[in-house]
Design a protein around this motif. Structure first.
Motif, PDB file in Angstrom:
ATOM      1  N   GLU A   1      30.145  40.531  37.239  1.00 53.39           N
ATOM      2  CA  GLU A   1      30.184  41.944  36.845  1.00 53.39           C
ATOM      3  C   GLU A   1      30.775  42.028  35.456  1.00 53.39           C
TER       4      GLU A   1
ATOM      5  N   GLN B   1      32.776  38.854  33.959  1.00 53.16           N
ATOM      6  CA  GLN B   1      33.149  37.775  34.869  1.00 53.16           C
ATOM      7  C   GLN B   1      31.894  36.963  35.136  1.00 53.16           C
TER       8      GLN B   1
ATOM      9  N   GLN C   1      39.104  43.340  44.643  1.00 51.82           N
ATOM     10  CA  GLN C   1      38.710  42.537  45.805  1.00 51.82           C
ATOM     11  C   GLN C   1      38.839  43.294  47.119  1.00 51.82           C
TER      12      GLN C   1
END
Ligand SMILES: Nc1ncnc2c1ncn2[C@@H]1O[C@H](COP(=O)(O)OP(=O)(O)O)[C@@H](O)[C@H]1O
Ligand SMILES: [Mg+2]
Length: 404
Positions: free
Chosen positions: A270, A257, A150
């Motif tokens: 992804e 995901q 992230q």
């Protein structure tokens, strides 16, 4: 037994190193940080920056390693593939490693294969980023093309916000590229898919819950099994497997995901080519009794992975609650005391818990994966009850912060 090379040896790799040793292997580990927690337990530890592929190859050659792998570190995936190719060891291939770590290359490949995903466009500078945003529309997500955890991921509602964040997103990319995607306010699922000899199958799918606000991309709770069922569940599994095949992963552990909308439509965020960090390996172990590290080591050595090592042994509902700031269980501020984990570990249903909190550090609102300062895993008859147990247990850790 064999000698394996672990690329990256931080906190999240430490347990994998210990497990590989338990399985009888000698572990050579490299990490750029000489104090990395994993290096302390490796049989051979070398402080080498793994972005220097030639240096990693040299270490591997010198110690005659028979396999090379990584755990949790996305940036190590292309390095592992390159080292394996160079040393003639089993690997996923340099091309697949690129497709599974570079978000623009991945999206193009998935698009060609007809895998559903957000609208997207690549960006290298202000002009191309604005054009990308015009193509995707708002709200959008801006992120580095090839980073992880992230870092540099932003929720964007306007061109001004895009302009403001672009430099950080680009700076987090080793190749100075970013991607802009349509944002989907959906349920997120994490999957584990295992590929053997070109055939992939879905092992687990779990809900990945996220906090509101700037930390919108951080998984702060995992719940198994996923809350979808029936046709939607079957479709999610089909898409996860399709994506893995499309990216060319023949032997390896994949971490897809997915985003699932209320109407049941599914999009791929992804697909990573590694054991995920964030306790996903623990999730798989407690949920279905499969040891991903053992699978990964066998695949790195080119050994066959028999069904009894990869098929679910049972199905156990569970929840992982990460220790994060409010509205998670932790306060924000500078830590002056961290209480005992004993009450947390003794709480009903808890099977595993840990914390990395240290006196003197500052707990910030959740923004990055790294803001997760520990976790609690609880099991129960249902996922709802497991989550309740994990939440209750997490609140038993006493953390004192300086008054603001
Ligand atoms: N297009 C999107 N729509 C909604 N949420 C997204 C989107 N892209 C990313 N996210 C959120 O941000 C998280 C991180 O994005 P991801 O592409 O997986 O980057 P990283 O490599 O940092 O993991 C995702 O797991 C998801 O929660
Ligand atoms: Mg991700």
């Amino acid at each position: 037994m064999s000698t394996v090379l672990l690329v990256g040896a931080g906190r999240h790799q430490r347990r994998a190193i210990l497990r590989a040793q338990e399985l009888g292997h000698t572990v050579v580990a490299v990490d750029r940080n000489p104090d990395a927690l994993g290096l302390a337990v490796a049989d051979v530890a070398e402080a080498v920056d793994f972005t220097d592929v030639a240096a990693v190859v040299e270490v591997g050659r010198r110690h005659a390693v028979e396999g090379v792998l990584t755990v949790s570190a996305d940036r190590a995936v292309p390095v592992v593939a390159a080292v394996a190719a160079e040393l003639g060891l089993p690997g996923i291939g340099v091309e697949t490693a690129h497709l599974m770590t570079h978000k623009i290359a991945m999206r193009r490949t998935l698009a060609d294969a007809g895998v559903p995903q957000p609208r997207f466009a690549g960006a290298r500078d202000l002009q191309s980023a604005r054009a990308a945003l015009a193509a995707t529309g708002v709200p959008a997500v801006l992120k580095p093309a090839d980073s992880g955890g992230q870092r540099g991921v932003f929720y964007v509602e306007s061109q001004d916000e895009l302009d403001a964040h672009l430099h950080v997103a680009l700076a987090e990319s080793p190749t100075d590229e970013a991607i802009v995607e349509s944002f989907h306010d959906s349920l997120e699922l994490n999957g584990i898919v295992i590929a053997r000899g070109g055939e992939a199958f879905p092992l687990t799918l779990s809900d990945r819950l996220r906090p509101p606000g700037v930390g919108f991309g951080v998984g702060w709770i995992h719940v198994y099994p996923a809350s979808i069922y029936g046709d939607v569940l079957a479709e999610a599994e089909r898409i996860a497997v399709h994506a893995v095949h499309a990216l060319g992963l023949r032997d390896g552990i994949a971490f897809p995901q997915l985003l699932v909308d209320d109407d049941g439509s599914i999009r791929v965020v992804e697909v990573a080519a590694r054991i995920p960090g964030g306790q996903m390996a623990d999730l798989v172990r407690h949920a279905v009794g499969v040891d991903l590290v053992e699978v990964a080591v066998r695949q790195a050595l080119g050994q066959e992975v028999p069904d009894d090592l990869v098929l679910p042994r049972f199905k156990q509902a569970l929840a992982i609650r990460f220790l994060t700031a409010q509205p998670g269980p932790l306060p924000t501020g500078k830590v002056i005391a961290v209480g005992s984990l004993e009450p947390v570990r003794a709480a009903t249903g808890v099977v595993q818990a840990d914390t990395y909190l240290q006196v003197g550090e500052t707990i910030r609102p959740v923004r990055l994966d790294g803001d997760r300062r520990g976790y609690v895993i609880a099991t129960a008859d249902t996922s709802v009850e497991a989550l309740e147990r994990a939440e209750n247990a997490a609140r038993l850790l006493e953390v004192e912060v300086e008054a603001a």
